[in-house]
Design a protein around this motif. Structure first.
Motif, mmCIF file in Angstrom:
data_model
loop_
_atom_site.group_PDB
_atom_site.id
_atom_site.type_symbol
_atom_site.label_atom_id
_atom_site.label_comp_id
_atom_site.label_asym_id
_atom_site.label_seq_id
_atom_site.Cartn_x
_atom_site.Cartn_y
_atom_site.Cartn_z
ATOM 1 N N MET A 1 0.854 -1.189 0.000
ATOM 2 C CA MET A 1 0.000 0.000 0.000
ATOM 3 C C MET A 1 0.891 1.240 0.000
ATOM 4 N N PHE A 2 0.474 2.291 -0.743
ATOM 5 C CA PHE A 2 1.299 3.488 -0.793
ATOM 6 C C PHE A 2 0.475 4.746 -0.536
ATOM 7 N N ASP A 3 1.179 5.808 -0.184
ATOM 8 C CA ASP A 3 0.588 7.124 -0.023
ATOM 9 C C ASP A 3 0.353 7.697 -1.419
ATOM 10 N N GLU A 4 -0.865 8.166 -1.686
ATOM 11 C CA GLU A 4 -1.176 8.699 -3.013
ATOM 12 C C GLU A 4 -0.220 9.817 -3.412
ATOM 13 N N ALA A 5 0.261 10.575 -2.429
ATOM 14 C CA ALA A 5 1.162 11.678 -2.718
ATOM 15 C C ALA A 5 2.603 11.235 -2.912
ATOM 16 N N ASP A 6 2.911 9.961 -2.556
ATOM 17 C CA ASP A 6 4.281 9.462 -2.667
ATOM 18 C C ASP A 6 4.261 7.978 -3.056
ATOM 19 N N PRO A 7 3.779 7.664 -4.262
ATOM 20 C CA PRO A 7 3.660 6.251 -4.652
ATOM 21 C C PRO A 7 4.998 5.545 -4.799
ATOM 22 N N ARG A 8 6.065 6.298 -5.077
ATOM 23 C CA ARG A 8 7.355 5.636 -5.276
ATOM 24 C C ARG A 8 7.783 4.868 -4.030
ATOM 25 N N ARG A 9 7.569 5.439 -2.859
ATOM 26 C CA ARG A 9 8.029 4.782 -1.630
ATOM 27 C C ARG A 9 7.357 3.422 -1.451
ATOM 28 N N GLY A 10 6.068 3.339 -1.752
ATOM 29 C CA GLY A 10 5.370 2.067 -1.630
ATOM 30 C C GLY A 10 5.904 1.020 -2.575
ATOM 31 N N HIS A 11 6.223 1.423 -3.801
ATOM 32 C CA HIS A 11 6.783 0.485 -4.771
ATOM 33 C C HIS A 11 8.200 0.070 -4.368
ATOM 34 N N GLU A 12 8.966 1.026 -3.848
ATOM 35 C CA GLU A 12 10.309 0.686 -3.369
ATOM 36 C C GLU A 12 10.236 -0.292 -2.205
ATOM 37 N N SER A 13 9.249 -0.123 -1.345
ATOM 38 C CA SER A 13 9.079 -1.034 -0.220
ATOM 39 C C SER A 13 8.868 -2.462 -0.713
ATOM 40 N N THR A 14 8.070 -2.610 -1.770
ATOM 41 C CA THR A 14 7.833 -3.938 -2.343
ATOM 42 C C THR A 14 9.120 -4.529 -2.893
ATOM 43 N N LEU A 15 9.873 -3.731 -3.631
ATOM 44 C CA LEU A 15 11.133 -4.222 -4.201
ATOM 45 C C LEU A 15 12.132 -4.576 -3.102
ATOM 46 N N GLU A 16 12.172 -3.767 -2.051
ATOM 47 C CA GLU A 16 13.070 -4.067 -0.930
ATOM 48 C C GLU A 16 12.663 -5.357 -0.232
ATOM 49 N N ALA A 17 11.360 -5.606 -0.136
ATOM 50 C CA ALA A 17 10.887 -6.841 0.484
ATOM 51 C C ALA A 17 11.285 -8.057 -0.353
ATOM 52 N N ILE A 18 11.231 -7.923 -1.672
ATOM 53 C CA ILE A 18 11.650 -9.022 -2.547
ATOM 54 C C ILE A 18 13.147 -9.277 -2.406
ATOM 55 N N GLU A 19 13.925 -8.192 -2.365
ATOM 56 C CA GLU A 19 15.375 -8.347 -2.153
ATOM 57 C C GLU A 19 15.662 -9.023 -0.809
ATOM 58 N N LEU A 20 14.941 -8.608 0.228
ATOM 59 C CA LEU A 20 15.106 -9.239 1.540
ATOM 60 C C LEU A 20 14.743 -10.711 1.473
ATOM 61 N N GLY A 21 13.657 -11.023 0.753
ATOM 62 C CA GLY A 21 13.247 -12.410 0.607
ATOM 63 C C GLY A 21 14.337 -13.271 -0.005
ATOM 64 N N GLU A 22 15.022 -12.731 -1.002
ATOM 65 C CA GLU A 22 16.122 -13.492 -1.604
ATOM 66 C C GLU A 22 17.254 -13.701 -0.602
ATOM 67 N N ARG A 23 17.597 -12.654 0.150
ATOM 68 C CA ARG A 23 18.677 -12.781 1.139
ATOM 69 C C ARG A 23 18.325 -13.784 2.235
ATOM 70 N N LEU A 24 17.041 -13.851 2.588
ATOM 71 C CA LEU A 24 16.605 -14.765 3.639
ATOM 72 C C LEU A 24 16.459 -16.205 3.141
ATOM 73 N N GLY A 25 16.571 -16.387 1.821
ATOM 74 C CA GLY A 25 16.519 -17.738 1.267
ATOM 75 C C GLY A 25 15.158 -18.217 0.829
ATOM 76 N N PHE A 26 14.166 -17.305 0.726
ATOM 77 C CA PHE A 26 12.855 -17.721 0.249
ATOM 78 C C PHE A 26 12.962 -18.252 -1.183
ATOM 79 N N ASP A 27 12.070 -19.174 -1.519
ATOM 80 C CA ASP A 27 12.083 -19.776 -2.850
ATOM 81 C C ASP A 27 11.412 -18.873 -3.884
#
Length: 323
Positions: A1-27
């Motif tokens: 979910m993102f702030d309508e006035a700052d959608p980039r941060r919400g999208h970056e949060s998703t990408l950071e979560a995916i990167e974290l998932g890879e580091r944690l070893g998720f499939d």
């Protein structure tokens, strides 16, 4: 979910979560559509960015509602994304009219809103295009232009990684008959029972009984789980309030479609594991996709993902992938 006035941060949060998932070893990491909401409306674009930030983790969509899509154009996007990822894409799709169709149909299909086909035929078209069936009768050279009769790029193997997200017996059977993989989520139709786990189990078995691979056919179960092993007191309170607000809908079938919702699981990893082992559908599958609540903060997602990887996963017998 993102702030309508700052959608980039919400999208970056998703990408950071995916990167974290890879580091944690998720499939794998999965993203869903949120059309006309403050969420990800274009998972294909977001996952294209994720391909450039990751190297191993599989990337999926859970799910793309095909009522919003042209199957030919989507096939091109999915094949391109799979090429960029090195063959890591798992596209999940579903059919049916777009949500709030009467309000959006004139913007989406201004001249064909009353004749659009939202049946399984829309999935079949996508399957054919992704799997390399001809899209046109023309191929060859015209001047300096070279034309193909099938979708380009063609990504071998992508056709076997297509998933259908279904909540009914008919969907499970259709996905099996067409050699797809099957995503069964936290929402099902109460057709034969009002016991969520029993309904989900019947879908899994119906799918596999109609799939060429039988019991080896891939099924992924989607559930919301919120482990609290390393959560702060304020996080635990927030999670408890979130679950309490959503629990009443799990008691009985909802609406004219008689939808049944799975209870969200919150607690320590040991407590959640005990509930999962008692779930008859969970005992039937080899893959599970733990869904993150839509309205939480980035720090909450970091805590939940870390606890799943370091506490819940190992309790369930899962081991992180090697980096």
């Amino acid at each position: 979910m993102f702030d309508e006035a700052d959608p980039r941060r919400g999208h970056e949060s998703t990408l950071e979560a995916i990167e974290l998932g890879e580091r944690l070893g998720f499939d794998s990491a999965w993203v869903r559509h949120r059309h006309l909401q403050y969420g990800i409306s274009s998972p294909v674009a977001v996952l294209a960015a994720a391909t450039q930030r990751t190297s191993r983790i599989e990337l999926g969509t859970a799910v793309i509602p095909l009522g919003w899509e042209n199957p030919l154009r989507l096939a091109e996007d999915l094949a391109t994304l799979d090429i960029l990822s090195g063959g890591r894409l798992n596209p999940g799709v579903s059919v049916g009219p777009p949500i709030h169709y009467d309000e959006v149909k004139h913007a989406l299909y201004p001249t064909s809103s009353d004749t659009e086909d939202f049946s399984y035929e829309r999935v079949r078209r996508l399957l054919d295009f992704v799997r390399g069936e001809p899209a046109t009768d023309f191929r060859g050279v015209e001047g300096f232009e070279v034309f193909s009769d099938r979708v380009q790029p063609h990504s071998p193997g992508l056709g076997s990684r297509l998933w259908y997200g279904g909540g009914s017996l008919r969907s499970a059977q259709w996905a099996g008959e067409h050699a797809m993989n099957f995503l069964t989520s936290s929402v099902v139709k109460a057709e034969e029972s009002e016991d969520f786990a029993e309904i989900q189990l019947s879908h899994i078995r119906a799918f596999r009984s109609h799939h060429p691979d039988g019991d080896r056919a891939r099924v992924s179960q989607g559930l919301v789980v919120i482990p609290t092993d390393s959560a702060s007191a304020s996080q635990r309170a927030k999670y408890k309030e979130f679950v309490e607000k959503r629990t009443p809908r799990t008691a009985t079938p909802q609406g004219p479609q008689r939808l049944m919702f799975a209870p969200d699981l919150v607690g320590t990893s040991a407590e959640i594991a005990e509930q999962l082992h008692a779930h008859v559908a969970f005992r039937e599958i080899d893959e599970v996709a733990f869904a993150l609540p839509f309205t939480f903060e980035h720090d909450d997602y970091v805590q939940i993902l870390t606890d799943i990887a370091t506490h819940l996963g190992p309790v369930l017998g899962w081991h992180p992938a090697e980096q």
